[in-house]
Design an enzyme around this catalytic site. Structure first.
Site: not given
Ligand code: NAD
Length: 315
Positions: A125, A150
């Site tokens: 991130s 985070y």
């Molecule tokens: N959306 C953004 O702007 C952004 C920015 C930087 C990094 N990220 C990273 O990208 C990735 C995806 O983010 P996103 O925005 O799609 O978030 P999101 O919360 O929509 O997706 C994450 C998914 O992981 C699942 N999850 C959580 N804990 C779990 C577990 N113990 N076992 C199995 N599944 C589990 C959740 O149910 C969820 O569906 C994450 O790692 C997040 O940290 C996202």
């Protein structure tokens, strides 16, 4: 390829799974449908994916090592996106963040090592940059001062990746995403909150008194970067994936107003814990090594989100 994709019911995971399946890969999605935000939205995403013949959804937890072991068997790549992804919620739930984001990631990396998986791509991130003043952020910059639990867990993932590569030779590519937005987006993120407020006649909470800048990245561009990383399968790399433009928060708000056809009443509020003033990605490394080229600017991406939102919630 056969790909294990964790977090497949999540925002970015859903889009990634869909694109991989559309190009012919076989995808096993692993997600525990965490209740951090509305599980109905995750179910709706999963239902879309389950129409695809080469997609299988496994409802399971990355904290359960035997589940990870079972579903990783025989795959060509792992794309690890599962996490607790909200910055603010982490302050009240550090244990959950350390468990899911650190221990869960350890399960993925360690199982990939044991099973000799050819390559792993994982989500980091922009939060690893903390409040670095030197912008745009480059992969060369210091990342030892995160401003949130985070961000700290994501930095930990990067450290773990380096050691798993240097010690065991596992191929690992970490992707530092910058504020991703688009259709099927997350309800805890600004664009969703703004559109929801505006379309329901509520005032918009504007944090940091609107004086923040973000590198907003359209989800299709992020997916292109993820898939290029899966295909290149570099031995060990970290890449910024952003749009490469620093937008004013108020310009983003204006785009939402234009897309909704309404002017919002705004409530200007102070910065929230964990927020940083500005993010901006130097994407030259991803451009050179992944052929990464963001195509969608907020003028086009924000209306696409609003159109999806109106359709999905029947407004
Ligand atoms: N959306 C953004 O702007 C952004 C920015 C930087 C990094 N990220 C990273 O990208 C990735 C995806 O983010 P996103 O925005 O799609 O978030 P999101 O919360 O929509 O997706 C994450 C998914 O992981 C699942 N999850 C959580 N804990 C779990 C577990 N113990 N076992 C199995 N599944 C589990 C959740 O149910 C969820 O569906 C994450 O790692 C997040 O940290 C996202």
């Amino acid at each position: 390829m056969k790909i294990l994709l964790t977090g497949a019911a999540g925002f970015i995971g859903f889009h990634t799974a869909k694109t991989l399946c559309e190009r012919g890969d076989e995808v096993i999605g692993l997600d525990n449908f965490s209740p951090y935000y509305d599980p109905a939205l995750k179910e709706a995403r999963a239902a879309e994916l389950e129409h695809l013949p080469n997609f299988t959804m496994v409802r399971g937890d990355i904290l359960d090592r035997s589940t990870v072991q079972k579903h990783m068997a025989g795959v060509d790549r792992v794309c690890h996106l599962a996490a607790l992804a909200g910055v603010r919620y982490g302050f009240e739930h550090p244990q959950e963040y350390v468990d899911t984001n650190i221990k869960g990631t350890f399960h993925i990396f360690d199982e990939a090592r044991l099973q000799g998986i050819p390559g792993v791509v994982y989500a980091s991130s922009s939060s690893v940059y903390g409040n670095n003043k030197e912008l745009p952020s480059s992969e060369e910059h210091r990342t030892d001062r995160q401003e949130s639990i985070y961000g700290m867990t994501k930095k930990d993932n990067e450290l773990m990746a380096y050691t798993y590569h240097s010690t065991y030779g596992l191929h690992l590519t970490g992707l530092r995403f910058f504020t991703v937005y688009g259709p099927w987006g997350r309800p805890d993120m600004a664009l969703f909150i703004f559109a929801d407020a505006l379309l329901h006649g509520k005032s918009l909470p504007i944090f940091g008194h609107g004086k923040m800048q973000r590198d907003f990245t359209y989800v299709d561009d992020i997916v292109a970067g993820i898939i290029a990383s899966i295909d290149k399968n570099y031995p060990y790399e970290l890449f910024n994936l952003g749009c490469g433009r620093q937008e004013e928060l108020m310009e983003y708000v204006r785009m939402v107003e234009v897309a909704c056809g309404k002017e919002a009443e705004k409530e200007f509020l102070p910065m929230q814990p964990g927020d940083v003033v500005a993010t901006s990605a130097d994407i030259s490394k991803a451009q050179n090594m992944l052929g990464f080229q963001p195509k969608t600017m907020i003028q086009e991406g924000v209306p696409r989100f609003v159109e999806w939102y109106r359709g999905y919630y029947e407004i």
